[in-house]
Design an enzyme around this catalytic site. Structure first.
Site, PDB file in Angstrom:
ATOM      1  N   ASP A 165     -43.382 -89.526  25.775  1.00 56.30           N
ATOM      2  CA  ASP A 165     -41.980 -89.133  25.605  1.00 56.30           C
ATOM      3  C   ASP A 165     -41.071 -90.220  26.193  1.00 56.30           C
ATOM      4  O   ASP A 165     -40.361 -90.010  27.163  1.00 56.30           O
ATOM      5  CB  ASP A 165     -41.769 -87.792  26.314  1.00 56.30           C
ATOM      6  N   LYS A 206     -38.474 -91.913  24.739  1.00 60.35           N
ATOM      7  CA  LYS A 206     -37.053 -91.850  24.364  1.00 60.35           C
ATOM      8  C   LYS A 206     -36.418 -93.247  24.330  1.00 60.35           C
ATOM      9  O   LYS A 206     -35.434 -93.525  24.998  1.00 60.35           O
ATOM     10  CB  LYS A 206     -36.270 -90.934  25.307  1.00 60.35           C
ATOM     11  N   GLN A 229     -31.462 -76.805  31.872  1.00 58.44           N
ATOM     12  CA  GLN A 229     -32.455 -76.532  30.837  1.00 58.44           C
ATOM     13  C   GLN A 229     -32.313 -75.086  30.371  1.00 58.44           C
ATOM     14  O   GLN A 229     -32.073 -74.181  31.170  1.00 58.44           O
ATOM     15  CB  GLN A 229     -33.872 -76.764  31.382  1.00 58.44           C
ATOM     16  N   GLY A 240     -43.830 -77.076  29.963  1.00 54.87           N
ATOM     17  CA  GLY A 240     -44.208 -77.869  31.132  1.00 54.87           C
ATOM     18  C   GLY A 240     -44.409 -77.012  32.352  1.00 54.87           C
ATOM     19  O   GLY A 240     -45.481 -76.463  32.579  1.00 54.87           O
TER      20      GLY A 240
END
Length: 269
Positions: A90, A92, A211, A231
Protein backbone atom coordinates in the site's frame (compact mmCIF):
# COMPACT_ATOMS: atom_id res chain seq x y z
CA UNK A 1 -22.48 -4.55 -9.25
CA UNK A 2 -20.99 -7.67 -10.82
CA UNK A 3 -23.32 -10.62 -11.23
CA UNK A 4 -20.45 -12.97 -12.08
CA UNK A 5 -18.61 -15.12 -9.58
CA UNK A 6 -14.99 -14.46 -8.66
CA UNK A 7 -13.99 -17.62 -10.58
CA UNK A 8 -15.83 -16.52 -13.72
CA UNK A 9 -14.21 -13.11 -13.57
CA UNK A 10 -10.76 -14.63 -13.13
CA UNK A 11 -11.05 -16.52 -16.40
CA UNK A 12 -11.80 -13.35 -18.35
CA UNK A 13 -9.55 -10.76 -16.72
CA UNK A 14 -6.81 -9.18 -18.84
CA UNK A 15 -4.27 -8.55 -16.08
CA UNK A 16 -2.33 -11.45 -14.54
CA UNK A 17 -2.21 -9.92 -11.05
CA UNK A 18 -5.99 -9.44 -11.07
CA UNK A 19 -6.46 -13.00 -12.28
CA UNK A 20 -4.23 -14.25 -9.48
CA UNK A 21 -6.22 -12.35 -6.88
CA UNK A 22 -9.61 -13.48 -8.21
CA UNK A 23 -8.42 -17.08 -8.47
CA UNK A 24 -7.10 -16.94 -4.91
CA UNK A 25 -10.38 -15.52 -3.61
CA UNK A 26 -12.36 -18.30 -5.29
CA UNK A 27 -9.96 -21.06 -4.25
CA UNK A 28 -9.81 -20.04 -0.59
CA UNK A 29 -13.41 -18.80 -0.35
CA UNK A 30 -12.10 -15.59 1.19
CA UNK A 31 -12.47 -11.98 0.12
CA UNK A 32 -10.62 -10.81 3.22
CA UNK A 33 -7.43 -8.75 3.08
CA UNK A 34 -5.54 -7.99 6.27
CA UNK A 35 -3.56 -4.76 6.57
CA UNK A 36 -0.58 -5.58 8.77
CA UNK A 37 0.56 -2.21 10.11
CA UNK A 38 3.08 -2.83 12.87
CA UNK A 39 6.62 -1.47 13.30
CA UNK A 40 8.41 -4.69 14.27
CA UNK A 41 9.43 -7.23 11.64
CA UNK A 42 8.97 -10.06 14.11
CA UNK A 43 5.40 -8.98 14.89
CA UNK A 44 4.73 -8.33 11.20
CA UNK A 45 5.74 -11.80 10.08
CA UNK A 46 4.05 -13.46 13.04
CA UNK A 47 0.71 -11.79 12.27
CA UNK A 48 1.02 -12.66 8.56
CA UNK A 49 1.66 -16.30 9.48
CA UNK A 50 -1.41 -16.44 11.72
CA UNK A 51 -3.86 -14.72 9.35
CA UNK A 52 -2.45 -16.28 6.18
CA UNK A 53 -4.84 -19.25 6.00
CA UNK A 54 -7.88 -16.97 6.15
CA UNK A 55 -7.00 -14.24 3.65
CA UNK A 56 -6.80 -13.76 -0.10
CA UNK A 57 -4.38 -10.87 0.27
CA UNK A 58 -1.97 -9.32 2.77
CA UNK A 59 -1.61 -5.54 2.61
CA UNK A 60 1.71 -4.08 3.73
CA UNK A 61 3.19 -0.69 4.52
CA UNK A 62 6.74 -1.91 4.31
CA UNK A 63 8.27 1.49 5.08
CA UNK A 64 6.94 1.53 8.66
CA UNK A 65 9.10 -1.43 9.70
CA UNK A 66 11.79 0.00 11.97
CA UNK A 67 14.09 -3.00 11.52
CA UNK A 68 13.52 -3.73 7.82
CA UNK A 69 16.01 -5.96 6.00
CA UNK A 70 15.69 -7.77 2.67
CA UNK A 71 15.19 -10.98 4.66
CA UNK A 72 11.74 -9.69 5.63
CA UNK A 73 10.73 -9.79 1.98
CA UNK A 74 12.10 -13.29 1.54
CA UNK A 75 10.14 -14.42 4.60
CA UNK A 76 6.99 -12.66 3.38
CA UNK A 77 7.25 -14.35 -0.02
CA UNK A 78 7.70 -17.71 1.67
CA UNK A 79 4.56 -17.11 3.74
CA UNK A 80 2.70 -16.08 0.58
CA UNK A 81 3.50 -19.46 -0.94
CA UNK A 82 2.82 -21.36 2.30
CA UNK A 83 -0.61 -19.85 2.84
CA UNK A 84 -1.59 -19.00 -0.75
CA UNK A 85 -2.18 -15.25 -0.61
CA UNK A 86 -1.42 -12.25 -2.80
CA UNK A 87 0.84 -9.39 -1.61
CA UNK A 88 -0.32 -5.77 -1.88
CA UNK A 89 2.12 -3.01 -0.92
CA UNK A 90 0.00 0.00 0.00
CA UNK A 91 2.60 2.50 -1.19
CA UNK A 92 0.21 5.21 -2.46
CA UNK A 93 2.60 6.63 -5.05
CA UNK A 94 1.92 10.30 -5.79
CA UNK A 95 4.64 11.84 -7.95
CA UNK A 96 5.70 12.34 -11.58
CA UNK A 97 6.24 9.31 -13.79
CA UNK A 98 10.03 9.18 -13.68
CA UNK A 99 10.13 9.50 -9.90
CA UNK A 100 7.54 6.83 -9.20
CA UNK A 101 9.24 4.44 -11.61
CA UNK A 102 12.40 4.75 -9.51
CA UNK A 103 10.49 4.50 -6.22
CA UNK A 104 8.76 1.36 -7.49
CA UNK A 105 11.84 -0.40 -8.86
CA UNK A 106 14.72 0.82 -6.73
CA UNK A 107 15.73 2.04 -3.29
CA UNK A 108 15.79 -0.10 -0.18
CA UNK A 109 12.45 -1.82 -0.72
CA UNK A 110 12.42 -2.63 -4.48
CA UNK A 111 8.64 -2.96 -4.32
CA UNK A 112 8.04 -4.15 -7.88
CA UNK A 113 10.22 -7.20 -7.30
CA UNK A 114 7.87 -8.73 -4.71
CA UNK A 115 4.48 -6.96 -4.49
CA UNK A 116 1.89 -8.40 -6.87
CA UNK A 117 -0.20 -5.25 -6.49
CA UNK A 118 0.48 -1.67 -5.48
CA UNK A 119 -1.49 1.58 -5.61
CA UNK A 120 -1.26 5.26 -6.48
CA UNK A 121 -3.02 8.58 -6.05
CA UNK A 122 -4.31 9.89 -9.40
CA UNK A 123 -3.33 13.46 -8.46
CA UNK A 124 -0.35 13.68 -10.89
CA UNK A 125 -2.53 12.58 -13.82
CA UNK A 126 -1.96 9.75 -16.32
CA UNK A 127 1.84 10.12 -16.18
CA UNK A 128 1.89 8.30 -12.86
CA UNK A 129 0.35 5.24 -14.53
CA UNK A 130 2.84 5.45 -17.39
CA UNK A 131 5.75 5.57 -14.96
CA UNK A 132 4.58 2.69 -12.80
CA UNK A 133 3.49 0.52 -15.72
CA UNK A 134 6.91 0.86 -17.34
CA UNK A 135 8.22 -1.10 -14.36
CA UNK A 136 5.29 -3.23 -13.26
CA UNK A 137 3.62 -4.34 -16.46
CA UNK A 138 6.57 -6.42 -17.73
CA UNK A 139 6.61 -8.14 -14.32
CA UNK A 140 2.92 -9.01 -14.44
CA UNK A 141 1.99 -6.59 -11.67
CA UNK A 142 -1.25 -4.67 -11.14
CA UNK A 143 -2.08 -1.13 -9.99
CA UNK A 144 -4.99 0.20 -7.95
CA UNK A 145 -5.97 3.87 -8.05
CA UNK A 146 -7.20 5.62 -4.92
CA UNK A 147 -10.61 6.76 -6.10
CA UNK A 148 -12.10 7.16 -2.62
CA UNK A 149 -10.85 6.94 0.97
CA UNK A 150 -12.54 5.86 4.20
CA UNK A 151 -11.48 8.81 6.34
CA UNK A 152 -13.84 11.58 7.41
CA UNK A 153 -13.47 14.70 5.27
CA UNK A 154 -11.64 12.97 2.42
CA UNK A 155 -11.20 15.15 -0.69
CA UNK A 156 -11.38 12.11 -2.98
CA UNK A 157 -14.99 12.64 -4.04
CA UNK A 158 -17.03 13.87 -6.99
CA UNK A 159 -15.03 15.02 -10.00
CA UNK A 160 -11.82 13.66 -8.46
CA UNK A 161 -13.28 10.16 -8.24
CA UNK A 162 -14.73 10.45 -11.76
CA UNK A 163 -11.30 11.40 -13.13
CA UNK A 164 -9.70 8.41 -11.39
CA UNK A 165 -12.26 6.10 -13.01
CA UNK A 166 -11.56 7.54 -16.46
CA UNK A 167 -7.80 7.09 -15.96
CA UNK A 168 -8.35 3.47 -14.97
CA UNK A 169 -10.55 2.76 -17.97
CA UNK A 170 -7.89 4.12 -20.30
CA UNK A 171 -5.20 1.84 -18.81
CA UNK A 172 -6.87 -1.50 -18.08
CA UNK A 173 -3.80 -3.51 -19.07
CA UNK A 174 -2.14 -2.37 -15.84
CA UNK A 175 -4.79 -0.66 -13.69
CA UNK A 176 -6.87 -3.45 -12.15
CA UNK A 177 -9.25 -1.37 -10.06
CA UNK A 178 -9.62 0.96 -7.14
CA UNK A 179 -9.36 1.59 -3.48
CA UNK A 180 -12.91 2.84 -3.04
CA UNK A 181 -16.06 2.64 -0.97
CA UNK A 182 -18.40 1.44 -3.72
CA UNK A 183 -18.42 -0.25 -7.11
CA UNK A 184 -17.96 2.01 -10.11
CA UNK A 185 -20.58 1.00 -12.66
CA UNK A 186 -18.89 -0.47 -15.77
CA UNK A 187 -19.45 1.04 -19.19
CA UNK A 188 -19.66 -2.39 -20.87
CA UNK A 189 -19.65 -6.13 -20.06
CA UNK A 190 -15.92 -6.48 -20.72
CA UNK A 191 -14.91 -3.97 -18.05
CA UNK A 192 -13.89 -5.50 -14.73
CA UNK A 193 -12.26 -3.05 -12.35
CA UNK A 194 -11.92 -4.52 -8.89
CA UNK A 195 -12.84 -2.60 -5.74
CA UNK A 196 -10.83 -3.12 -2.56
CA UNK A 197 -12.36 -1.39 0.43
CA UNK A 198 -10.72 -0.32 3.69
CA UNK A 199 -12.63 0.91 6.73
CA UNK A 200 -14.33 -2.41 7.48
CA UNK A 201 -15.24 -3.31 11.05
CA UNK A 202 -17.69 -5.56 12.87
CA UNK A 203 -17.43 -3.94 16.28
CA UNK A 204 -16.77 -0.19 15.94
CA UNK A 205 -17.91 2.67 13.71
CA UNK A 206 -14.84 4.93 13.86
CA UNK A 207 -11.67 5.97 15.66
CA UNK A 208 -10.12 9.13 17.05
CA UNK A 209 -8.18 9.81 13.82
CA UNK A 210 -11.17 10.07 11.51
CA UNK A 211 -11.38 6.49 10.25
CA UNK A 212 -14.95 5.39 9.53
CA UNK A 213 -16.02 1.75 9.52
CA UNK A 214 -18.73 -0.24 7.75
CA UNK A 215 -19.61 -3.91 8.10
CA UNK A 216 -18.61 -6.56 5.53
CA UNK A 217 -22.27 -6.87 4.56
CA UNK A 218 -22.57 -3.14 3.89
CA UNK A 219 -19.37 -3.16 1.83
CA UNK A 220 -19.79 -6.37 -0.20
CA UNK A 221 -23.56 -6.79 -0.52
CA UNK A 222 -24.86 -3.23 -0.46
CA UNK A 223 -21.95 -1.41 -2.14
CA UNK A 224 -20.80 -4.22 -4.47
CA UNK A 225 -17.14 -4.17 -3.43
CA UNK A 226 -14.85 -7.15 -4.01
CA UNK A 227 -12.35 -7.29 -1.13
CA UNK A 228 -12.72 -6.14 2.46
CA UNK A 229 -9.59 -4.72 4.09
CA UNK A 230 -9.32 -5.13 7.86
CA UNK A 231 -6.43 -4.25 10.15
CA UNK A 232 -6.73 -3.45 13.83
CA UNK A 233 -10.10 -5.20 14.04
CA UNK A 234 -8.19 -8.46 13.71
CA UNK A 235 -4.94 -7.94 15.63
CA UNK A 236 -5.41 -4.62 17.42
CA UNK A 237 -5.85 -5.97 20.94
CA UNK A 238 -2.36 -7.45 21.03
CA UNK A 239 -0.29 -8.70 18.05
CA UNK A 240 0.94 -11.59 20.19
CA UNK A 241 -2.51 -13.02 21.04
CA UNK A 242 -2.37 -15.73 18.40
CA UNK A 243 -5.63 -17.49 19.18
CA UNK A 244 -7.56 -14.22 19.32
CA UNK A 245 -6.08 -13.07 15.99
CA UNK A 246 -6.91 -16.41 14.39
CA UNK A 247 -10.50 -16.26 15.66
CA UNK A 248 -10.99 -12.69 14.43
CA UNK A 249 -9.53 -13.49 11.00
CA UNK A 250 -11.89 -16.44 10.64
CA UNK A 251 -14.80 -14.28 11.79
CA UNK A 252 -14.11 -11.63 9.13
CA UNK A 253 -13.48 -14.25 6.45
CA UNK A 254 -16.85 -15.85 7.15
CA UNK A 255 -18.66 -12.49 7.25
CA UNK A 256 -17.15 -11.31 3.97
CA UNK A 257 -17.84 -14.57 2.18
CA UNK A 258 -21.42 -14.75 3.44
CA UNK A 259 -22.04 -11.25 2.11
CA UNK A 260 -20.62 -12.25 -1.29
CA UNK A 261 -22.79 -15.39 -1.47
CA UNK A 262 -25.84 -13.31 -0.60
CA UNK A 263 -24.93 -10.85 -3.36
CA UNK A 264 -24.51 -13.59 -5.97
CA UNK A 265 -27.77 -15.27 -4.95
CA UNK A 266 -29.63 -11.96 -5.08
CA UNK A 267 -28.46 -11.23 -8.61
CA UNK A 268 -29.34 -14.70 -9.95
CA UNK A 269 -32.89 -14.87 -8.60
Amino acid sequence: MSTKSYAERAKAHKNSAARLLLETIARKESNLAVSVDVASSVDFLAIVDVVGPFVCLVKTHIDILEDFTPQVISDLQALSKKHDFVIFEDRKFADIGNTVALQYSSGVHKIASWAHITNAHPVPGPSIIAGLSSVGLPLGRGLLLLAEMSTKGSLATGAYTDAAVQMARANQDFVIGFIAQRRMEPVNEDEDLLVLTPGVGLDVKGDAMGQQYRTPREVVLESGCDVIIVGRGIYGKDPKLVEDIRAQAKRYQDAGWAAYLERIQATTV
